[in-house]
Design an enzyme around this catalytic site. Structure first.
Site, mmCIF file in Angstrom:
data_model
loop_
_atom_site.group_PDB
_atom_site.id
_atom_site.type_symbol
_atom_site.label_atom_id
_atom_site.label_comp_id
_atom_site.label_asym_id
_atom_site.label_seq_id
_atom_site.Cartn_x
_atom_site.Cartn_y
_atom_site.Cartn_z
ATOM 1 N N THR A 229 22.096 -22.827 1.374
ATOM 2 C CA THR A 229 21.639 -24.071 0.744
ATOM 3 C C THR A 229 20.132 -24.253 0.903
ATOM 4 O OG1 THR A 229 23.767 -25.157 1.005
ATOM 5 C CG2 THR A 229 21.841 -26.598 0.853
ATOM 6 N N ASN B 106 27.182 -17.073 1.810
ATOM 7 C CA ASN B 106 28.006 -18.209 2.215
ATOM 8 C C ASN B 106 27.312 -19.498 1.795
ATOM 9 O OD1 ASN B 106 29.298 -16.131 3.635
ATOM 10 N ND2 ASN B 106 29.973 -17.608 5.180
ATOM 11 N N GLU C 27 28.571 -11.035 13.095
ATOM 12 C CA GLU C 27 27.235 -11.626 12.978
ATOM 13 C C GLU C 27 26.399 -11.210 14.171
ATOM 14 O OE1 GLU C 27 26.828 -15.724 11.737
ATOM 15 O OE2 GLU C 27 24.991 -15.987 12.883
ATOM 16 N N ASP D 174 36.106 -17.980 7.752
ATOM 17 C CA ASP D 174 34.682 -18.066 8.040
ATOM 18 C C ASP D 174 34.487 -18.570 9.482
ATOM 19 O OD1 ASP D 174 31.957 -18.043 7.571
ATOM 20 O OD2 ASP D 174 31.923 -19.994 6.578
ATOM 21 N N HIS E 157 24.223 -16.406 5.731
ATOM 22 C CA HIS E 157 24.750 -17.750 5.969
ATOM 23 C C HIS E 157 23.586 -18.719 5.844
ATOM 24 C CE1 HIS E 157 28.764 -16.890 7.957
ATOM 25 N NE2 HIS E 157 28.294 -15.723 7.593
ATOM 26 N N GLY E 158 23.892 -19.937 5.398
ATOM 27 C CA GLY E 158 22.831 -20.921 5.262
ATOM 28 C C GLY E 158 22.085 -20.743 3.956
HETATM 29 ZN ZN LIG Z 1 27.867 -19.732 8.498
#
Ligand SMILES: [Zn+2]
Length: 390
Positions: free
Chosen positions: A212, A231, A134, A82, A209-210
């Protein structure tokens, strides 16, 4: 043998409208918890190791445990590097056992991002390994994972995304549509229209990503618009920290006392995500749809002529150093026959990450130089065979 091709895994998720969890691990507790969660829910899973976390653990040692955990699993597993910073990081990840790599050059201008990503794609594809790029920038807002991603959010545009994928050849794309790394401040606002447009143009698995702090409904909508890999780390880290804090309040003694219950707390958050993202119960389908990941043993047995024992030793040592750095070479072992009258006295056992490495290794300039100058002239009497490992 439940290591499978990550591209097959994510294509299955993309076609069937669910997402596979890529949980970042920072310790053995995380690794065990993630695998427990995947086994309990019969879900395919991605074990993810972030270069930005390498201060907290020894990557090489962690990879040995990660590969062992994947191999003994009954559910399909992929191992992912990652946020790899560079080409060298990607080579190291692949050589240590990663079956997918992310190159994160998203903080660079577009053309520079393309150049760096393309370089990693060329190397990784020659090793049979898929690549996540990305485009756009997912910053951090708060918390340990956030500090590592400074700056402002930059949204991915559908036009640039299409150009980026065409010019780099990435297999999966991490997009920026409003999520942030680390803990959220307030309610995150996601641009689903943008995501839908990107998904329509690209037709490849998208990555977020991110994760949470997003609501159940937000996750559902992300997945409905092509997000196939999520992720996830900060919430696992917080779940672990809450248990440790409770153990402190309960006057727990020593390291093992403080860690009591940590594994289960991480596993439970993983299980919640796996169920919510729709990958629970998919292990069997994915095992059928995905090719198993198979390494290759490049075996050479040979006799030496024209140089003495000491020079032979020296050349073997040099070869071990040079060859083990070539992309896709997982291990270089050398040996001498136990019986002095054996038909062949010496052996090379070179482990390739994947069948693709046979060709890229053969043509790699470091291999060509070593073989032509140091090996072949003194080892005419030899047998060389590549074995696909079961
Ligand atoms: Zn990330």
């Amino acid at each position: 043998m439940p290591l499978v091709h990550m591209k097959d895994m994510l294509t299955h998720a993309h076609e069937n409208g669910y997402a596979i969890a890529a949980f970042d691990l920072v310790s053995l507790h995380f690794l065990e918890a993630i695998m427990q969660a995947a086994e309990e829910t019969e879900a395919p899973v991605i074990l993810s190791l972030a270069e930005s976390h390498f201060d907290y653990f020894d990557f090489e040692l962690a990879m040995a445990a990660t590969v062992a955990a994947a191999r003994r699993a009954s559910v399909p597993v992929a191992i992912h590097l990652d946020h790899g910073h560079s080409l060298d990081s990607a080579v190291r990840g692949i050589n240590l056992g990663c079956t997918g790599v992310m190159v994160d050059a998203s903080h660079h201008p577009f053309d520079e991002n393309v150049r760096i990503t393309r370089e990693v794609v060329d190397m990784a594809h020659a090793c049979g390994v898929p690549v996540e790029g990305e485009l756009g920038y997912v910053p951090g807002v708060e918390g340990e994972d956030a500090e590592r991603h400074p700056g402002e959010i930059a949204y991915t545009t559908p036009e640039e995304a299409e150009r980026f994928v065409a010019e780099t050849g990435v297999d999966f794309l991490a997009v920026s549509i409003g999520t942030v790394h680390g803990r959220m401040k307030g309610e995150p606002r996601l641009d689903f229209e943008r995501l839908a447009a990107i998904n329509e143009r690209l037709g490849i698995p998208l990555v977020i990503h991110g994760g949470t702090g997003l609501s159940d409904e937000q996750f559902r909508r992300l997945i409905a618009h092509g997000v196939s890999k999520i992720n996830y780390y900060t919430a696992l880290s917080d779940a672990a920290a809450r248990i440790i804090a409770a153990n402190v309040r309960d006057n727990a003694q020593g390291y093992t006392g403080l860690m009591k219950g940590v594994r289960r707390a991480i596993a439970e958050e993983c299980i919640r995500c796996i169920r919510l993202w729709g990958s629970a119960g998919r292990a069997g389908e994915v095992l059928k749809a995905a090719q198993p990941w198979r390494e290759v043993e490049h075996l050479i047995i040979y006799n030496v002529e024209g140089i003495d024992e000491e020079e032979t030793r020296r050349r073997i040592e040099e070869g071990r150093k040079v060859l083990s750095r070539i992309p896709g070479v997982r291990r270089v072992d050398t040996g001498t026959a136990v019986r002095p009258d054996a038909r062949y006295r010496h052996a090379w056992l070179i482990r390739f990450a994947h069948e693709e490495v046979i060709a890229s290794y053969r043509d790699h300039p470091d291999h060509v130089r070593y073989a032509d100058e140091k090996f072949r002239p003194v080892a005419a009497d030899r047998i060389s065979i590549d074995y696909l490992l079961d």
